[in-house]
Design a protein around this motif. Structure first.
Motif, PDB file in Angstrom:
ATOM      1  N   PRO A  68       0.841  -1.201   0.000  1.00  0.00           N
ATOM      2  CA  PRO A  68       0.000   0.000   0.000  1.00  0.00           C
ATOM      3  C   PRO A  68       0.875   1.250   0.000  1.00  0.00           C
ATOM      4  CG  PRO A  68      -0.705  -1.561   1.699  1.00  0.00           C
ATOM      5  CD  PRO A  68       0.618  -2.043   1.190  1.00  0.00           C
ATOM      6  N   TRP A  70       1.004   5.565   0.074  1.00  0.00           N
ATOM      7  CA  TRP A  70       0.376   6.865   0.287  1.00  0.00           C
ATOM      8  C   TRP A  70       1.072   7.867  -0.615  1.00  0.00           C
ATOM      9  CZ3 TRP A  70       1.952  11.748   1.655  1.00  0.00           C
ATOM     10  CH2 TRP A  70       0.957  12.653   2.044  1.00  0.00           C
ATOM     11  N   THR A  93      -3.460   4.180  -0.772  1.00  0.00           N
ATOM     12  CA  THR A  93      -4.228   4.384   0.450  1.00  0.00           C
ATOM     13  C   THR A  93      -4.220   5.859   0.827  1.00  0.00           C
ATOM     14  OG1 THR A  93      -4.434   3.810   2.793  1.00  0.00           O
ATOM     15  CG2 THR A  93      -2.194   3.855   1.879  1.00  0.00           C
ATOM     16  N   GLU A  95      -4.736   6.636   3.953  1.00  0.00           N
ATOM     17  CA  GLU A  95      -4.392   6.597   5.373  1.00  0.00           C
ATOM     18  C   GLU A  95      -2.884   6.439   5.537  1.00  0.00           C
ATOM     19  OE1 GLU A  95      -6.645   7.215   7.610  1.00  0.00           O
ATOM     20  OE2 GLU A  95      -8.218   7.273   6.096  1.00  0.00           O
ATOM     21  N   THR A  96      -2.238   7.437   6.110  1.00  0.00           N
ATOM     22  CA  THR A  96      -0.783   7.380   6.271  1.00  0.00           C
ATOM     23  C   THR A  96      -0.343   6.170   7.088  1.00  0.00           C
ATOM     24  OG1 THR A  96      -1.000   8.880   8.161  1.00  0.00           O
ATOM     25  CG2 THR A  96      -0.422   9.868   6.043  1.00  0.00           C
ATOM     26  N   ALA A  97      -1.108   5.800   8.098  1.00  0.00           N
ATOM     27  CA  ALA A  97      -0.714   4.707   8.988  1.00  0.00           C
ATOM     28  C   ALA A  97      -0.824   3.340   8.329  1.00  0.00           C
ATOM     29  CB  ALA A  97      -1.551   4.741  10.265  1.00  0.00           C
ATOM     30  N   GLU A  98      -1.472   3.266   7.156  1.00  0.00           N
ATOM     31  CA  GLU A  98      -1.630   1.989   6.456  1.00  0.00           C
ATOM     32  C   GLU A  98      -0.572   1.781   5.382  1.00  0.00           C
ATOM     33  OE1 GLU A  98      -5.540   1.966   4.853  1.00  0.00           O
ATOM     34  OE2 GLU A  98      -6.550   1.819   6.814  1.00  0.00           O
ATOM     35  N   ASP A 100       2.878   1.158   3.357  1.00  0.00           N
ATOM     36  CA  ASP A 100       4.223   0.582   3.404  1.00  0.00           C
ATOM     37  C   ASP A 100       5.240   1.605   2.895  1.00  0.00           C
ATOM     38  OD1 ASP A 100       3.220  -1.794   4.333  1.00  0.00           O
ATOM     39  OD2 ASP A 100       3.404  -2.875   2.436  1.00  0.00           O
ATOM     40  N   ASN A 117       3.078   4.604   9.680  1.00  0.00           N
ATOM     41  CA  ASN A 117       3.207   3.350  10.420  1.00  0.00           C
ATOM     42  C   ASN A 117       4.587   3.262  11.056  1.00  0.00           C
ATOM     43  OD1 ASN A 117       3.250   0.732  11.337  1.00  0.00           O
ATOM     44  ND2 ASN A 117       2.678  -0.206   9.397  1.00  0.00           N
ATOM     45  N   THR A 128       6.546   2.379   7.739  1.00  0.00           N
ATOM     46  CA  THR A 128       6.533   3.074   6.447  1.00  0.00           C
ATOM     47  C   THR A 128       7.935   3.559   6.069  1.00  0.00           C
ATOM     48  OG1 THR A 128       4.298   3.874   6.969  1.00  0.00           O
ATOM     49  CG2 THR A 128       5.455   4.945   5.135  1.00  0.00           C
TER      50      THR A 128
END
Length: 204
Positions: A68, A70, A93, A95-98, A100, A117, A128
């Protein structure tokens, strides 16, 4: 809802995907192993508008259908976004926390590094990797780096980073083994700031 790609507007990727991606991967891994050293990716792909050569080469090498990604909102619906989706096949994605990987093309608008992440106790390596385009890898505020892969100390001076960036890098290092890894890119050049690296701003 899927978005149809206009293939007529997709810029070329690697001419020899296997060999070129392997060459870029080796350069990136060497930069990570020797923080502060500068890798030259001028031999690689010319990216679409909005992406420097080094950023484009890293994207083609590291992004794939399992990672994923961002993207900087500035790339939304751009030729660069279509190019990445077509050549890398990576899921995007919001969502920053999702993510890679994160690709930031406006360093001044980079989300806080803590928003990405940070990894967890079981998989600290799954944090990330944040790729940030900057104005240049020299000419900025001098910063001393120490840590694994650096014999004693090395000094870098990237230009175009937002205020408070180096304080974020210090906080990122303080939580090692968690934290993000950062790649700074400018034109065809790249340097790495892994979470294991300590950074200290040089006072004039």
């Amino acid at each position: 809802m899927s978005v149809t790609l206009d293939l007529a507007k997709i810029h070329p990727g690697f001419l020899d995907p296997v060999r070129e991606s392997q060459a870029v991967f080796r350069k990136v891994m060497d930069a990570v192993a020797r923080p502060g050293s500068v890798a030259d990716l001028a031999f690689a792909v010319d990216g679409p508008p909005g992406l420097d050569c080094a950023a484009a080469a890293v994207a083609l090498t590291l992004f794939d259908f399992e990672t994923p990604v961002w993207l900087d909102p500035a790339l939304a619906s751009s030729e660069a976004e279509s190019w990445i989706r077509f050549h890398a096949g990576c899921p995007l994605t919001a969502e920053t926390a999702e993510a890679d990987f994160a690709l930031v093309t406006r360093a001044e608008a980079c989300p806080p590094l803590a928003a990405f992440n940070q990894g967890d106790a079981k998989y600290p390596d799954r944090s990330t990797t944040v790729i940030i385009q900057v104005a240049a890898l020299d000419g900025g505020e001098p910063v001393a780096l120490t840590g694994p892969g650096i014999k004693t100390e090395t000094t870098i001076a990237p230009r175009g980073l937002p205020d408070g960036f180096w304080e974020q890098i210090q906080t990122n290092h303080a939580q090692f083994q968690f934290g993000v890894d950062v790649l700074l890119v400018a034109g065809p050049k790249l340097l790495a700031l892994p979470r294991s690296t300590r950074a200290q701003i040089r006072k004039g």
